[in-house]
Design a protein around this motif. Sequence first.
Motif, PDB file in Angstrom:
ATOM      1  N   ARG A 137       0.817  -1.215   0.000  1.00  0.00           N
ATOM      2  CA  ARG A 137       0.000   0.000   0.000  1.00  0.00           C
ATOM      3  C   ARG A 137       0.853   1.269   0.000  1.00  0.00           C
ATOM      4  O   ARG A 137       0.615   2.195  -0.767  1.00  0.00           O
ATOM      5  CB  ARG A 137      -0.919   0.033   1.219  1.00  0.00           C
ATOM      6  N   SER A 138       1.845   1.319   0.897  1.00  0.00           N
ATOM      7  CA  SER A 138       2.724   2.499   0.919  1.00  0.00           C
ATOM      8  C   SER A 138       3.448   2.627  -0.403  1.00  0.00           C
ATOM      9  O   SER A 138       3.634   3.735  -0.915  1.00  0.00           O
ATOM     10  CB  SER A 138       3.779   2.403   2.012  1.00  0.00           C
ATOM     11  N   ALA A 149       2.479   1.720  -3.366  1.00  0.00           N
ATOM     12  CA  ALA A 149       1.566   2.262  -4.386  1.00  0.00           C
ATOM     13  C   ALA A 149       1.366   3.763  -4.168  1.00  0.00           C
ATOM     14  O   ALA A 149       1.390   4.556  -5.116  1.00  0.00           O
ATOM     15  CB  ALA A 149       0.235   1.519  -4.332  1.00  0.00           C
ATOM     16  N   ARG A 150       1.204   4.156  -2.893  1.00  0.00           N
ATOM     17  CA  ARG A 150       1.010   5.578  -2.586  1.00  0.00           C
ATOM     18  C   ARG A 150       2.233   6.386  -3.018  1.00  0.00           C
ATOM     19  O   ARG A 150       2.115   7.454  -3.623  1.00  0.00           O
ATOM     20  CB  ARG A 150       0.763   5.737  -1.084  1.00  0.00           C
ATOM     21  N   MET A 151       3.427   5.844  -2.725  1.00  0.00           N
ATOM     22  CA  MET A 151       4.653   6.540  -3.125  1.00  0.00           C
ATOM     23  C   MET A 151       4.747   6.650  -4.646  1.00  0.00           C
ATOM     24  O   MET A 151       5.084   7.709  -5.180  1.00  0.00           O
ATOM     25  CB  MET A 151       5.872   5.764  -2.607  1.00  0.00           C
ATOM     26  N   TYR A 197       2.331   6.587  -6.904  1.00  0.00           N
ATOM     27  CA  TYR A 197       1.356   7.545  -7.435  1.00  0.00           C
ATOM     28  C   TYR A 197       1.797   8.973  -7.157  1.00  0.00           C
ATOM     29  O   TYR A 197       1.685   9.851  -8.009  1.00  0.00           O
ATOM     30  CB  TYR A 197      -0.032   7.298  -6.845  1.00  0.00           C
ATOM     31  N   HIS A 198       2.282   9.189  -5.928  1.00  0.00           N
ATOM     32  CA  HIS A 198       2.721  10.548  -5.599  1.00  0.00           C
ATOM     33  C   HIS A 198       3.807  11.015  -6.560  1.00  0.00           C
ATOM     34  O   HIS A 198       3.731  12.106  -7.124  1.00  0.00           O
ATOM     35  CB  HIS A 198       3.228  10.611  -4.162  1.00  0.00           C
ATOM     36  N   ASN A 208      -9.184   6.387  -6.929  1.00  0.00           N
ATOM     37  CA  ASN A 208      -7.827   5.973  -7.303  1.00  0.00           C
ATOM     38  C   ASN A 208      -7.811   4.530  -7.804  1.00  0.00           C
ATOM     39  O   ASN A 208      -8.801   3.814  -7.653  1.00  0.00           O
ATOM     40  CB  ASN A 208      -6.873   6.168  -6.128  1.00  0.00           C
TER      41      ASN A 208
END
Lengths: 201, 201
Positions: free
Chosen positions: A25-26, A28-30, A32-33, B89
Amino acid sequence: MAATDDGSLQRLVGALQRLPGVGVRSAARMAYHLLLHDRSGALELAHALRQAAESVRHCALCHTLCEQEVCATCADPNRDASQLCVVENPADQAAMERAGIYQGRYFVLMGRLRPLEPQDAQAPGWHALQQRVQTDAALRELIVATSFTVEGEATAHALAQLGRALGLRVTRLARGVPLGSELEFVDPGTLAHALADRRPV
Amino acid sequence: MAATDDGSLQRLVGALQRLPGVGVRSAARMAYHLLLHDRSGALELAHALRQAAESVRHCALCHTLCEQEVCATCADPNRDASQLCVVENPADQAAMERAGIYQGRYFVLMGRLRPLEPQDAQAPGWHALQQRVQTDAALRELIVATSFTVEGEATAHALAQLGRALGLRVTRLARGVPLGSELEFVDPGTLAHALADRRPV
């Protein structure tokens, strides 16, 4: 992620999970950011990773990470060569330096001993430290500055054995009540040590 | 870190802090981990970052991140073109796909509306969505699948306005008690919605 067909996005999310403490999850968040808001950051990080992976090595004397044969602290001729303070990692060394009182040399273990694990699973610096203390003729005192945790205590014990076998003075940072503490909030173990090691005023 | 003279290590720690949620301590931990234990991981991440930053773009139809002009889901001819499910998302889209029942198309906002912020600070997909729904002749129903949070509700409200202005049917995912829940542990707001939306059995 499953709904995309994007090979390079998937590979980025996978590669980010090689970072410690980063799950899917982290990651993917990184990803995308970086891709939505900071592509220059992504390229800068790619460059920094490649450069560091190719140029960073261990200091030949204290085992910390650096780009030269010997790090700046070890290269400083004003440091007292008779004292060697053994810390677990560069952040601990930096904390010692901020205290502003120590003038000796350092050894950075880059980890702790794990007493229950086999010899080759030990801190990467352990063998380098053994070699250093056996060959360093100027050395008189080994100052143990490992953590006050189970693994830190085990490391301290091994360091003490190593130092005494070579006839060195072995000391350890004092345990006690931290500055600014109210006794009410100090844990019982710390208070017990502070009482046992009480000093005349 | 202060005790090292290492430019490329410092730069790596700085670059890692461009990742969301990564401060100086985590960045240092990540850098040490990669350099001490996983240099191949560092090089792999560097490569993945560069490749993704150079090749990933937005799907021309649903705005998700992909490498092609149009993503695999939008390119699938078996998808029902009369329904458009708007998610925040790609992870939300993947969750919808795992539910295994939706056969329509998606739009991925890549964020939420922030009602108190200026127009150009909105989700990057908002303008792309407006254009999409205005020009998509096959579209009949807008299915709002944003989060049940304050910003998700605001986004849902704006989506409903947009859809109704174009004469589309606008629906939203049902609110209610999740499967496997014991009522004792369900929050009062969810229970209130579940009661208000109760269905005959």
